[in-house]
Design a protein around this motif. Structure first.
Motif, PDB file in Angstrom:
ATOM      1  N   ASN A 156       2.355  14.322   2.514  1.00 52.86           N
ATOM      2  CA  ASN A 156       3.228  13.325   3.126  1.00 52.86           C
ATOM      3  C   ASN A 156       2.922  11.952   2.558  1.00 52.86           C
ATOM      4  N   PHE A 157       3.923  11.125   2.509  1.00 55.38           N
ATOM      5  CA  PHE A 157       3.872   9.836   1.847  1.00 55.38           C
ATOM      6  C   PHE A 157       4.030   8.739   2.884  1.00 55.38           C
ATOM      7  N   GLU A 158       3.221   7.703   2.818  1.00 49.59           N
ATOM      8  CA  GLU A 158       3.371   6.527   3.682  1.00 49.59           C
ATOM      9  C   GLU A 158       3.402   5.294   2.799  1.00 49.59           C
ATOM     10  N   LEU A 159       4.315   4.385   3.103  1.00 50.79           N
ATOM     11  CA  LEU A 159       4.509   3.174   2.312  1.00 50.79           C
ATOM     12  C   LEU A 159       4.404   1.969   3.242  1.00 50.79           C
ATOM     13  N   PHE A 160       3.613   0.954   2.852  1.00 43.82           N
ATOM     14  CA  PHE A 160       3.419  -0.235   3.664  1.00 43.82           C
ATOM     15  C   PHE A 160       3.646  -1.461   2.794  1.00 43.82           C
ATOM     16  N   LEU A 179       0.833  -1.201   0.000  1.00 44.07           N
ATOM     17  CA  LEU A 179       0.000   0.000   0.000  1.00 44.07           C
ATOM     18  C   LEU A 179       0.866   1.248   0.000  1.00 44.07           C
ATOM     19  N   VAL A 180       0.396   2.272  -0.672  1.00 44.59           N
ATOM     20  CA  VAL A 180       1.027   3.579  -0.618  1.00 44.59           C
ATOM     21  C   VAL A 180      -0.094   4.598  -0.414  1.00 44.59           C
ATOM     22  N   ALA A 181       0.145   5.578   0.444  1.00 43.77           N
ATOM     23  CA  ALA A 181      -0.859   6.590   0.754  1.00 43.77           C
ATOM     24  C   ALA A 181      -0.201   7.957   0.799  1.00 43.77           C
ATOM     25  N   THR A 182      -0.971   8.986   0.482  1.00 41.21           N
ATOM     26  CA  THR A 182      -0.511  10.363   0.629  1.00 41.21           C
ATOM     27  C   THR A 182      -1.619  11.142   1.322  1.00 41.21           C
ATOM     28  N   SER A 234       8.047  18.912  -4.532  1.00 41.24           N
ATOM     29  CA  SER A 234       7.684  20.302  -4.823  1.00 41.24           C
ATOM     30  C   SER A 234       7.107  21.080  -3.652  1.00 41.24           C
ATOM     31  N   GLY A 235       7.333  20.666  -2.414  1.00 42.20           N
ATOM     32  CA  GLY A 235       6.813  21.402  -1.273  1.00 42.20           C
ATOM     33  C   GLY A 235       5.489  20.847  -0.798  1.00 42.20           C
ATOM     34  N   PRO A 236       4.921  21.439   0.246  1.00 39.14           N
ATOM     35  CA  PRO A 236       3.723  20.874   0.876  1.00 39.14           C
ATOM     36  C   PRO A 236       2.444  21.083   0.060  1.00 39.14           C
ATOM     37  N   CYS A 237       2.241  20.246  -0.943  1.00 42.67           N
ATOM     38  CA  CYS A 237       1.019  20.265  -1.750  1.00 42.67           C
ATOM     39  C   CYS A 237       0.183  19.038  -1.394  1.00 42.67           C
ATOM     40  N   ARG A 238      -1.116  19.147  -1.496  1.00 43.96           N
ATOM     41  CA  ARG A 238      -2.010  18.030  -1.191  1.00 43.96           C
ATOM     42  C   ARG A 238      -1.826  16.910  -2.212  1.00 43.96           C
ATOM     43  N   GLY A 239      -1.724  15.673  -1.714  1.00 42.94           N
ATOM     44  CA  GLY A 239      -1.665  14.530  -2.604  1.00 42.94           C
ATOM     45  C   GLY A 239      -3.054  14.222  -3.134  1.00 42.94           C
TER      46      GLY A 239
END
Length: 147
Positions: free
Chosen positions: A70-74, A62-65, A94-99
């Motif tokens: 921010n990115f999370e990888l499982f 799984l991958v989530a933003t 590119s800086g704090p943009c919404r995923g």
């Protein structure tokens, strides 16, 4: 905190519930079993989630933003369990943009999956002037050592 409805009141602070990701596994006789795989404090919710095989072991990963990009990888174990993979190199460039979107796909047809993520947003002059200075973009990552 007893007042967790997040309305500000005199003498009370705003409470926040934890944010997380759960997986529901098919159980016996059409039932579902809930398995929390990730929980963190705060109010920044996840905005995109994708499943696919990232490390070549044939098990879904799984991958989530989240709303701040921010990115999370499982990494999945093939039995319904997931390990949080610390990947500081897999953060948006590119800086704090919404995923907004995620795909796990073999872009270059080499038999290994890549992660493709899209980000968007714009600065708010009053509340957050440094938010998403590049107004978003698309980024791709490969997993070194994948089979």
């Amino acid at each position: 905190c007893r007042d967790c409805n997040c309305r500000r009141r005199a003498g009370h602070s705003c409470c926040s519930q934890p944010v997380g990701i759960d997986v529901y596994l098919a159980g016996p006789k059409g039932s579902w079993e809930r398995h929390p795989i990730f929980v963190r404090p705060g109010r920044t919710g996840f905005s995109a989630l994708e499943a696919g095989d990232l490390d070549g072991d044939k098990a879904p990963d799984l991958v989530a933003t989240d709303e701040k990009g921010n990115f999370e990888l499982f990494l999945g174990d093939g039995k319904g369990g997931f390990a949080d993979e610390a990947s500081p190199e897999a953060q948006q460039p590119s800086g704090p943009c919404r995923g907004y979107g995620l795909r796990i796909i073999d872009i270059d047809h080499d038999g290994k999956s890549e992660i493709v993520a899209s980000y968007a947003g714009e600065p708010d002059a009053l509340f957050d002037p440094k938010r998403c200075p590049a107004s978003g973009g698309v980024a791709a990552w490969t997993l070194n050592g994948a089979k």
